[in-house]
Structures are given as C-alpha cells and as structure tokens.
Design a protein around this motif. Sequence first.
Motif, short mmCIF file in Angstrom:
data_model
loop_
_atom_site.label_atom_id
_atom_site.label_comp_id
_atom_site.label_asym_id
_atom_site.label_seq_id
_atom_site.Cartn_x
_atom_site.Cartn_y
_atom_site.Cartn_z
N ARG A 142 -11.10 -6.35 -1.39
CA ARG A 142 -10.66 -5.10 -0.77
C ARG A 142 -9.34 -5.30 -0.03
O ARG A 142 -9.04 -6.36 0.48
CB ARG A 142 -11.74 -4.57 0.18
CG ARG A 142 -11.91 -5.39 1.44
CD ARG A 142 -13.19 -5.02 2.16
NE ARG A 142 -13.22 -3.62 2.50
CZ ARG A 142 -14.30 -3.01 2.99
NH1 ARG A 142 -15.43 -3.68 3.16
NH2 ARG A 142 -14.25 -1.74 3.31
N THR A 143 -8.54 -4.25 0.02
CA THR A 143 -7.34 -4.20 0.84
C THR A 143 -7.66 -3.30 2.03
O THR A 143 -8.69 -2.62 2.03
CB THR A 143 -6.15 -3.61 0.04
OG1 THR A 143 -6.48 -2.25 -0.26
CG2 THR A 143 -5.91 -4.38 -1.23
N GLN A 145 -6.71 -0.41 2.75
CA GLN A 145 -6.93 0.95 2.28
C GLN A 145 -7.92 1.01 1.12
O GLN A 145 -8.20 2.08 0.62
CB GLN A 145 -5.60 1.59 1.82
CG GLN A 145 -4.51 1.65 2.89
CD GLN A 145 -3.79 0.34 3.07
OE1 GLN A 145 -3.68 -0.46 2.14
NE2 GLN A 145 -3.29 0.11 4.26
N GLU A 146 -8.42 -0.15 0.70
CA GLU A 146 -9.32 -0.23 -0.44
C GLU A 146 -8.71 0.45 -1.67
O GLU A 146 -9.36 1.14 -2.43
CB GLU A 146 -10.69 0.38 -0.13
CG GLU A 146 -11.45 -0.38 0.94
CD GLU A 146 -12.81 0.21 1.19
OE1 GLU A 146 -13.43 -0.19 2.19
OE2 GLU A 146 -13.26 1.03 0.41
N THR A 147 -7.41 0.27 -1.83
CA THR A 147 -6.72 0.93 -2.93
C THR A 147 -6.87 0.11 -4.21
O THR A 147 -7.01 -1.11 -4.18
CB THR A 147 -5.22 1.08 -2.62
OG1 THR A 147 -4.68 -0.22 -2.28
CG2 THR A 147 -5.00 2.02 -1.46
N SER A 149 -5.33 -1.40 -7.68
CA SER A 149 -4.03 -1.83 -8.18
C SER A 149 -3.62 -0.90 -9.32
O SER A 149 -4.44 -0.14 -9.87
CB SER A 149 -4.11 -3.27 -8.69
OG SER A 149 -4.91 -3.33 -9.86
N LEU A 153 -6.10 1.11 -11.89
CA LEU A 153 -6.01 2.55 -12.11
C LEU A 153 -5.86 2.86 -13.60
O LEU A 153 -6.48 3.81 -14.10
CB LEU A 153 -4.82 3.14 -11.34
CG LEU A 153 -5.08 3.48 -9.87
CD1 LEU A 153 -3.77 3.84 -9.18
CD2 LEU A 153 -6.08 4.62 -9.75
N LYS A 189 -14.29 -2.40 -5.39
CA LYS A 189 -13.48 -1.59 -4.49
C LYS A 189 -14.04 -0.17 -4.34
O LYS A 189 -13.94 0.44 -3.27
CB LYS A 189 -12.04 -1.53 -4.99
CG LYS A 189 -11.26 -2.82 -4.81
CD LYS A 189 -9.83 -2.67 -5.28
CE LYS A 189 -9.03 -3.96 -5.08
NZ LYS A 189 -7.63 -3.81 -5.54
N ARG A 205 -12.68 10.81 -5.37
CA ARG A 205 -11.64 10.31 -4.46
C ARG A 205 -10.24 10.78 -4.85
O ARG A 205 -9.26 10.41 -4.21
CB ARG A 205 -11.67 8.78 -4.43
CG ARG A 205 -12.92 8.21 -3.80
CD ARG A 205 -12.75 6.74 -3.51
NE ARG A 205 -13.95 6.15 -2.96
CZ ARG A 205 -14.04 4.89 -2.60
NH1 ARG A 205 -13.00 4.08 -2.72
NH2 ARG A 205 -15.17 4.40 -2.11
N LEU A 207 -8.64 10.00 -7.56
CA LEU A 207 -7.93 9.02 -8.38
C LEU A 207 -7.81 9.49 -9.82
O LEU A 207 -6.94 9.06 -10.57
CB LEU A 207 -8.66 7.67 -8.34
CG LEU A 207 -8.82 7.04 -6.95
CD1 LEU A 207 -9.76 5.84 -7.02
CD2 LEU A 207 -7.47 6.63 -6.39
#
Length: 213
Positions: A142-143, A145-147, A149, A153, A189, A205, A207
């Motif tokens: 996890r980052t 922001q839990e974004t 990569s 995506l 994630k 979310r 995405l």
Amino acid sequence: MTDTPIRLLIADDHPVVRDGFRGIFTAEPGFDVVGEAGDGAEAVAMAKALRPDVVLMDLRMPVMGGVEAIRELARTGLPIKVLVLTTFDTDQDVRPAIEAGATGYLLKDTARPDLVKAVRTAARGEAVLSPTVAARLMSQVRTPQETLSDRELEILHLIAEGCSNRETAKRLFLSEATVKTHLLHLYAKLGVNDRAAAVATGFRRGLLHLDDR
C-alpha cells in the motif's frame, strides 16, 4: 463448458494432510487426484510426468521447499497452476511464493467449500488469496493513498473488459506470471480477493467508468 475433471497433484510432507486433501477432492465431482508428493523435488518430478492442472503446494517441505518447487515448475513452461496451501502467512512466506509464480495462496484453515472453489478458480488461471493473506499483502504494497500504479490500472481495465490473464498478458506484452503478480498486488490494494470484486470496487471508487467498457 467441459466435463473434463481437474487433474490435481497434492504436495505436502505430512501423509495425514495428504490423505485429508485426497478425501476432500475424491468426494467432489469434477476432480481427479493424479498423485501425491512428499517434498518439493518429488512434486516437480511428478508434475512433469503427470501434467496436472493444479498442484496443491505446501511451502515448508524437506529436500526442496515449496517456493523453489514453484520456480522450477515455472521454468518448465508447462501450463500448471500452483495453489499454495500452508499454515504460514508471514511476509517471508507469502511474497516469495507469489513472485515465484503461484496462482494463489490459501491457509490450511480454509473452509472446505472455499478450498474447492479456490482450486476451480486456480485451474482457470485466476488469482485467489485468502482474506488474511490479502490483508498482509496490502500492508506490504500500500501507498499512503492506496493508489494503483499505472500498470495495475491498465490490468484492472482489461479484466473489467473480461480479458483473461493470458489475453491481458498478450495485450500488455507481459508474461502471465507478471500479470498474476500485478493482480495480487491490485487485489491487496483494493482489499478484495477475486476479479469480480476488484471490478466492482473499481467502479465504486471511480477507477472504472461505464464509458471505459
């Protein structure tokens, strides 16, 4: 849909455990337990000879451990899926197994119906994780922001389109093993453990969008 049974090889150094798994899958329709191995080296040799669809692989075994056996099987190029089934969910166990090429990772306390479903899922080449392992992977990758990569995506969009791992690999010029690793990180994630949940969460979310499909 084919009626051909899923050919299964069980690799575990405990005979009682092997007997238990054999009992589960011989009692279930659609499975053929083609062999049992007591260590990683024996599992690799038997897999080469018997060509199972799925290997149920323990991790900590004598002679050759599960991670090394998974690597050896990946090197053969045979379309054999490996589903790790172990009591260990430490960082030192989970990530190396997945990066070596395991299709999934479950713990031995997995309920029987979930185990049967997971083997069917693995046989299709789809990644599968136990919830505790998904949570552990999430903590590793996890980052703040839990974004996802850019690559994750891309893969999320392709699975939303219905692409298989093989089709995704072909479109992105990656190996199937690399796609599986990205998928598992993506699951972690998003806090999910299968493709359908990943797509649903992706839409929730923002995405993914209906226009993308």
